[in-house]
Structures are given as structure tokens and as C-alpha cells.
Design a protein around this motif. Structure first.
Motif, PDB file in Angstrom:
ATOM      1  N   VAL A  30     -89.972  -5.341  36.317  1.00 17.49           N
ATOM      2  CA  VAL A  30     -89.270  -4.285  37.038  1.00 17.49           C
ATOM      3  C   VAL A  30     -88.739  -4.816  38.368  1.00 17.49           C
ATOM      4  O   VAL A  30     -87.601  -4.547  38.756  1.00 17.49           O
ATOM      5  CB  VAL A  30     -90.200  -3.080  37.286  1.00 17.49           C
ATOM      6  CG1 VAL A  30     -89.529  -2.062  38.203  1.00 17.49           C
ATOM      7  CG2 VAL A  30     -90.561  -2.421  35.967  1.00 17.49           C
ATOM      8  N   ILE A  31     -89.581  -5.581  39.052  1.00 21.84           N
ATOM      9  CA  ILE A  31     -89.160  -6.157  40.327  1.00 21.84           C
ATOM     10  C   ILE A  31     -87.959  -7.069  40.121  1.00 21.84           C
ATOM     11  O   ILE A  31     -86.970  -7.000  40.860  1.00 21.84           O
ATOM     12  CB  ILE A  31     -90.330  -6.931  40.976  1.00 21.84           C
ATOM     13  CG1 ILE A  31     -91.380  -5.947  41.506  1.00 21.84           C
ATOM     14  CG2 ILE A  31     -89.823  -7.824  42.116  1.00 21.84           C
ATOM     15  CD1 ILE A  31     -92.656  -6.603  41.953  1.00 21.84           C
ATOM     16  N   THR A  33     -85.819  -6.882  37.755  1.00 21.51           N
ATOM     17  CA  THR A  33     -84.671  -6.047  37.409  1.00 21.51           C
ATOM     18  C   THR A  33     -84.059  -5.395  38.642  1.00 21.51           C
ATOM     19  O   THR A  33     -82.839  -5.394  38.824  1.00 21.51           O
ATOM     20  CB  THR A  33     -85.085  -4.949  36.404  1.00 21.51           C
ATOM     21  OG1 THR A  33     -85.650  -5.572  35.254  1.00 21.51           O
ATOM     22  CG2 THR A  33     -83.891  -4.117  35.979  1.00 21.51           C
ATOM     23  N   VAL A  34     -84.905  -4.814  39.501  1.00 19.87           N
ATOM     24  CA  VAL A  34     -84.412  -4.160  40.719  1.00 19.87           C
ATOM     25  C   VAL A  34     -83.708  -5.158  41.627  1.00 19.87           C
ATOM     26  O   VAL A  34     -82.629  -4.886  42.167  1.00 19.87           O
ATOM     27  CB  VAL A  34     -85.572  -3.478  41.474  1.00 19.87           C
ATOM     28  CG1 VAL A  34     -85.100  -2.965  42.835  1.00 19.87           C
ATOM     29  CG2 VAL A  34     -86.133  -2.321  40.657  1.00 19.87           C
ATOM     30  N   THR A  37     -80.243  -6.289  40.177  1.00 18.56           N
ATOM     31  CA  THR A  37     -79.238  -5.273  39.869  1.00 18.56           C
ATOM     32  C   THR A  37     -77.941  -5.470  40.644  1.00 18.56           C
ATOM     33  O   THR A  37     -76.847  -5.309  40.084  1.00 18.56           O
ATOM     34  CB  THR A  37     -79.802  -3.856  40.117  1.00 18.56           C
ATOM     35  OG1 THR A  37     -80.900  -3.624  39.236  1.00 18.56           O
ATOM     36  CG2 THR A  37     -78.744  -2.794  39.853  1.00 18.56           C
ATOM     37  N   LEU A 272     -83.002  -1.286  31.419  1.00 16.15           N
ATOM     38  CA  LEU A 272     -83.550  -0.631  32.606  1.00 16.15           C
ATOM     39  C   LEU A 272     -84.713   0.291  32.253  1.00 16.15           C
ATOM     40  O   LEU A 272     -85.724   0.326  32.960  1.00 16.15           O
ATOM     41  CB  LEU A 272     -82.451   0.179  33.308  1.00 16.15           C
ATOM     42  CG  LEU A 272     -81.449  -0.597  34.148  1.00 16.15           C
ATOM     43  CD1 LEU A 272     -80.345   0.331  34.634  1.00 16.15           C
ATOM     44  CD2 LEU A 272     -82.136  -1.247  35.329  1.00 16.15           C
ATOM     45  N   TRP A 276     -89.878   0.756  32.638  1.00 12.33           N
ATOM     46  CA  TRP A 276     -90.381   2.000  33.223  1.00 12.33           C
ATOM     47  C   TRP A 276     -91.172   2.804  32.193  1.00 12.33           C
ATOM     48  O   TRP A 276     -92.171   3.457  32.523  1.00 12.33           O
ATOM     49  CB  TRP A 276     -89.230   2.830  33.778  1.00 12.33           C
ATOM     50  CG  TRP A 276     -88.622   2.247  35.011  1.00 12.33           C
ATOM     51  CD1 TRP A 276     -87.442   1.574  35.124  1.00 12.33           C
ATOM     52  CD2 TRP A 276     -89.192   2.253  36.332  1.00 12.33           C
ATOM     53  NE1 TRP A 276     -87.225   1.161  36.415  1.00 12.33           N
ATOM     54  CE2 TRP A 276     -88.291   1.566  37.187  1.00 12.33           C
ATOM     55  CE3 TRP A 276     -90.361   2.765  36.881  1.00 12.33           C
ATOM     56  CZ2 TRP A 276     -88.524   1.391  38.547  1.00 12.33           C
ATOM     57  CZ3 TRP A 276     -90.602   2.590  38.240  1.00 12.33           C
ATOM     58  CH2 TRP A 276     -89.692   1.911  39.055  1.00 12.33           C
ATOM     59  N   PHE A 336     -83.492   7.095  39.738  1.00 12.40           N
ATOM     60  CA  PHE A 336     -82.721   5.924  39.329  1.00 12.40           C
ATOM     61  C   PHE A 336     -81.517   5.658  40.225  1.00 12.40           C
ATOM     62  O   PHE A 336     -81.190   4.518  40.521  1.00 12.40           O
ATOM     63  CB  PHE A 336     -82.264   6.072  37.870  1.00 12.40           C
ATOM     64  CG  PHE A 336     -83.280   5.583  36.880  1.00 12.40           C
ATOM     65  CD1 PHE A 336     -84.468   5.013  37.291  1.00 12.40           C
ATOM     66  CD2 PHE A 336     -83.058   5.697  35.517  1.00 12.40           C
ATOM     67  CE1 PHE A 336     -85.410   4.562  36.393  1.00 12.40           C
ATOM     68  CE2 PHE A 336     -83.987   5.243  34.587  1.00 12.40           C
ATOM     69  CZ  PHE A 336     -85.171   4.686  35.040  1.00 12.40           C
ATOM     70  N   ILE A 339     -82.839   3.981  43.288  1.00  9.07           N
ATOM     71  CA  ILE A 339     -83.371   2.635  43.058  1.00  9.07           C
ATOM     72  C   ILE A 339     -82.266   1.661  42.672  1.00  9.07           C
ATOM     73  O   ILE A 339     -82.262   0.508  43.086  1.00  9.07           O
ATOM     74  CB  ILE A 339     -84.448   2.674  41.947  1.00  9.07           C
ATOM     75  CG1 ILE A 339     -85.596   3.601  42.354  1.00  9.07           C
ATOM     76  CG2 ILE A 339     -84.994   1.270  41.685  1.00  9.07           C
ATOM     77  CD1 ILE A 339     -86.613   3.824  41.246  1.00  9.07           C
ATOM     78  N   TYR A 340     -81.315   2.145  41.849  1.00 13.00           N
ATOM     79  CA  TYR A 340     -80.229   1.287  41.369  1.00 13.00           C
ATOM     80  C   TYR A 340     -78.868   1.864  41.802  1.00 13.00           C
ATOM     81  O   TYR A 340     -78.094   2.360  40.973  1.00 13.00           O
ATOM     82  CB  TYR A 340     -80.257   1.182  39.834  1.00 13.00           C
ATOM     83  CG  TYR A 340     -81.586   0.771  39.254  1.00 13.00           C
ATOM     84  CD1 TYR A 340     -82.077  -0.525  39.418  1.00 13.00           C
ATOM     85  CD2 TYR A 340     -82.357   1.673  38.519  1.00 13.00           C
ATOM     86  CE1 TYR A 340     -83.290  -0.900  38.870  1.00 13.00           C
ATOM     87  CE2 TYR A 340     -83.568   1.298  37.956  1.00 13.00           C
ATOM     88  CZ  TYR A 340     -84.035   0.012  38.143  1.00 13.00           C
ATOM     89  OH  TYR A 340     -85.231  -0.364  37.595  1.00 13.00           O
TER      90      TYR A 340
END
Length: 443
Positions: A30-31, A33-34, A37, A272, A276, A336, A339-340
Motif C-alpha cells: 500500500v505504501i 502504491t501511495v 501514484t 488500488l 485495501w 480515496f 489519498i490518491y
């Protein structure tokens, strides 16, 4: 162990560190991915492909580690310290072999596979370079996960949790530095994220190793040489347990490779949402694993009369966990956009289509997870494996290929297969639990 039935309080004391440990482990991807992005949808797609390949290797490691965990739990419940030691060292050997084979696969087989499924050469190149560096993570996971399940099975699940508290900030800081070339270092993009994960997992492994060695010095555990017979005995009982996880991970990874043909925005949405969903589901998984550890210890201690009471109380709690997960699924979609912020609107709209599926999925998957873990705790892993394998390989994987490659359906119907899988599995799971035969299938 005493002859008093452990209550939910004891299960909770074991479960919450397992849950947090699992969530923090999922945060590795997840990290990444974030943090990547802002690099765009192509970078996300590249990470999705790389995660599918790496997921098979990491899945094998987690699979056999789960087998090791339940074997150690029964040995610990029986008070057999020699069996505990042999189970741990056999698990470490198996994990090391898996890691070595995985690295060989990454550097030999993964590149042509990625080139075959990626939409463009640039996505394929980013994905392969990420995998090359991420291969080092498998070494750390092989060692750290074996120590983690040892602590879980012997009732010390907080130590792995503390190790992950150290890992996460290290991952964020190092990844940021190498992804974007901070403090004068080169800008490496996706490879920088893999470097951050490698450094972080290394720190976690060293932390766990320090506590494990300290505990062994205090206990002066038997250190007789590990033999081939020990490993074969371990594999005999761990392989059916691991087979369930292996089948699931490989099937999911193959499906994700098929989903790569959906198009960049739809596949980016699946990439994504996947971590999660795993994070939210760790609440039920941790509760089920903690229950299975207690059940395994009771069965190892021949306290069969206490098992039903423990399961009955834990089952009621699992329902409330389902409610929490369902609400978490709905809530996360509102976050979301925060975050993105760089996501394209088409990707955001695609994500919202998943809400009704996930809400129902929370309840069905939680009960299935509980059944599967408790059945494995009693040694009935073969039946659990068959339920998973038959559903995945005879129904879900063929339908995934049909939906995407032949009918070219939208991602909503593709994602709905996740719910279909859990509904189909729920029937044989619950029938087997009620049968009770699993309580007499000890290792």
C-alpha cells in the motif's frame, strides 16, 4: 496448559497483535502504491503486474509459514519442546528454499512473462526492474515470517507487531528518498519503492532475530542437528495446510494477470483496491488465526471437551467483526480522493462500482475464514484445500478468462467473481465444521 477453557479475552490478546502485524505487512505494498501514484497510471499498472508475480513467491512463504504455525501450536500445547524446535527449524529450511527458487524465477522466467501481458514496453520495463530489486525482500520475509509464526504459536504475538512498528516508518522514509531522488540521491521511480521495502524488511528481520536468539538462550532449547527426516515429517503435515494458501495466491495472481487485459484505468482500479481489501480482511483473519492457535493448543493438550465452547464464543465475535469490515469497506472509498488526488476520474468511478460487492463480501468471507482456520487447526487441512482448490480452479479462474478475454465484460462483473467464490465455498465449509471429524485429525 490448564483445563479451563480460554475465553475471548485470551483470544483477543493473541489476535490483536496478529491483526496489526498482518495489516502492517500489507501496508508494504500500500505504501509503495501511495508513494508511486504521482508517477501516473502506467506506474500503477506496472506495480500491479509486479505484485502479481511477487505475490506468488510471497504467498508460498506465508503459506508454509502458516503450516509451521499450526504445527508448532499443537506441539506447544502438548508441551513437546523438541517438536517445537524441530518444527521451527524445518519451517526455516523450507522458507529458505522457497526464497532461493523465487529469486531464480524472477531473474529467469518473469521477464518474458511480463512482456507477454503488459500493455506497453515501458510498463513491462518498470515492472521487471521493480521485481529485480524486490527479490531481496523475499529473503527477509522467509526468515522473519518463520520467526513470526513461532512467536504467534507460542503466545508471544506482540513481538512481531513491535517489529512492524519499526518497519513501516523506515519503508516510508527510504522509499520517498529513492523514488523521488531526495537529499541528492538519484530518482529511481518504482525501483526506489522496492529499495525502501527491502531496507524496511531487513530491519524487521534483525529485530525479530534478536528477540528469538535471546529467548533461546534463556530457554536453552534443544539444538540437535536437523535431519532430512525432520523436514520430510514437517512437509507431510505442513504441505496440505500450505496447499490452501498456495492455491489461493497462485489463482489470484493468475487472475490479476488476466485482468491486466482490462485496460489501464480498470486494471489500475483493481490494483488500488486489492491491498485495501486485504488490509480490511486482516481483522477477521487475525481473529480466526488466533482462535485456531488456541484450538490447536487445546487439541494438542487433549482438551477436546473445551474446544466447542471456545469456538462458540469466538464465532459470535466474528460476526461483529464482519460488521466492522463492511463499514470499513464503504468508508474507505470516501478517502480515496484524499489519498490518491492524482487519480483520473475514470479510475475513481470504477472504484465506486465495487462498493455493493464488498459490503456483502465482508460477511461471507469472514465466516469462511473462521471455518478454514479452525478446520486446519484440527489437522483437517486436506478438506479445506479441496474446497478452495476446486472452487478456484474449476470455477473462478475459467470464468475470469471467459469474462475478460472472450466476453470482455466490465470490471464490475469481473470483481463480482470474488463474491461468487466465497458464496460457493461457504456451503462445504459449514457442513464440515458441523460434522466434527476435524477434531480427531491431529498432527
Amino acid at each position: 496448559m490448564n483445563k479451563e477453557a480460554p475465553g475471548n479475552k485470551k483470544i483477543f490478546g493473541l489476535a490483536w497483535p496478529i491483526a496489526m502485524n498482518a495489516i502492517l505487512l500489507q501496508l508494504i505494498l500500500v505504501i509503495d502504491t501511495v508513494l508511486v501514484t504521482p508517477l501516473g497510471e502506467e506506474a500503477l499498472a506496472a506495480m500491479g503486474i509486479a505484485a502479481s508475480v511477487a505475490g506468488i513467491i510471497l504467498g508460498l512463504l506465508f503459506a508454509f509459514s502458516n503450516g509451521t504455525q499450526l504445527i508448532i501450536a499443537q506441539a506447544f500445547g502438548a508441551g513437546n519442546h523438541l517438536a517445537v524446535s524441530q518444527g521451527f527449524r524445518s519451517g526455516r529450511f523450507v522458507n529458505s528454499v522457497i526464497s532461493l527458487v523465487g529469486i531464480i524465477v524472477i531473474f529467469t522466467v518473469s521477464k518474458p512473462l511480463i512482456n507477454m501481458i503488459a500493455d506497453s514496453e515501458s510498463i513491462a520495463l518498470m515492472s521487471y526492474h521493480y521485481l529485480q530489486t524486490f527479490s531481496l525482500v523475499t529473503i527477509g520475509v522467509a526468515l522473519s515470517q518463520n520467526i513470526t509464526v513461532y512467536f504467534n504459536a507460542t503466545g508471544n504475538s506482540r513481538i512481531p507487531f513491535y517489529a512492524n512498528i519499526i518497519e513501516i516508518p523506515v519503508n516510508v522514509v527510504v522509499s520517498l528518498i529513492f523514488i523521488y531522488g531526495l537529499i541528492g540521491l538519484p530518482e529511481l521511480g518504482l525501483v526506489g519503492a522496492a529499495i525502501g521495502s527491502t531496507v524496511a524488511v531487513s530491519c524487521r528481520t534483525l529485530f525479530l532475530l534478536m528477540f528469538y536468539l535471546k529467548q533461546q538462550d534463556e530457554k536453552k532449547t534443544d539444538t540437535q542437528k536437523l535431519t532430512k527426516e525432520n523436514v520430510k515429517y514437517h512437509l507431510k503435515y505442513a504441505t496440505p495446510i500450505a496447499g490452501t494458501f498456495v492455491s489461493s495466491v497462485i489463482a489470484v495472481s493468475i487472475c490479476m494477470l488476466i485482468y491486466a487485459k482490462l485496460g489501464v484505468n480498470q486494471f489500475a482500479a483493481l490494483t488500488l483496491i486489492a491491498p485495501w481489501v486485504k488490509i480490511s480482511g486482516q481483522l477477521s483473519t487475525a481473529w480466526a488465526q488466533a482462535t485456531s492457535i488456541i484450538v490447536g493448543q487445546l487439541l494438542g493438550n487433549k482438551s477436546l471437551d473445551l474446544v466447542d465452547g471456545v469456538i462458540s464464543k469466538a464465532w459470535r465475535v466474528s460476526f461483529y467483526i464482519s460488521v466492522v469490515i463492511a463499514l470499513a469497506y464503504v468508508t474507505m472509498f470516501y478517502l480515496f480522493k484524499l489519498i490518491y488526488p492524482e487519480l483520473q476520474q475514470e479510475t475513481v468511478d470504477t472504484l465506486w462500482q465495487f462498493v455493493p460487492i464488498l459490503f456483502i463480501l465482508a460477511f461471507v468471507r469472514t465466516t469462511n475464514t473462521f471455518c478454514g482456520n479452525v478446520l486446519r487447526a484440527g489437522g483437517d487441512a486436506t478438506h479445506v484445500f479441496k474446497i478452495h482448490a476446486y472452487t478456484q480452479w474449476l470455477i473462478i479462474v475459467p470464468l475470469s478468462a471467459l469474462f475478460v478475454l472472450h466476453w470482455q465484460l466490465s470490471v464490475f462483473w469481473v470483481f463480482a467473481l470474488t463474491l461468487l467464490e466465497e458464496i460457493i465455498k461457504s456451503v462445504p465449509f459449514h457442513l464440515r465444521m458441523l460434522g466434527g471429524k476435524w477434531k480427531r485429525s491431529l498432527v
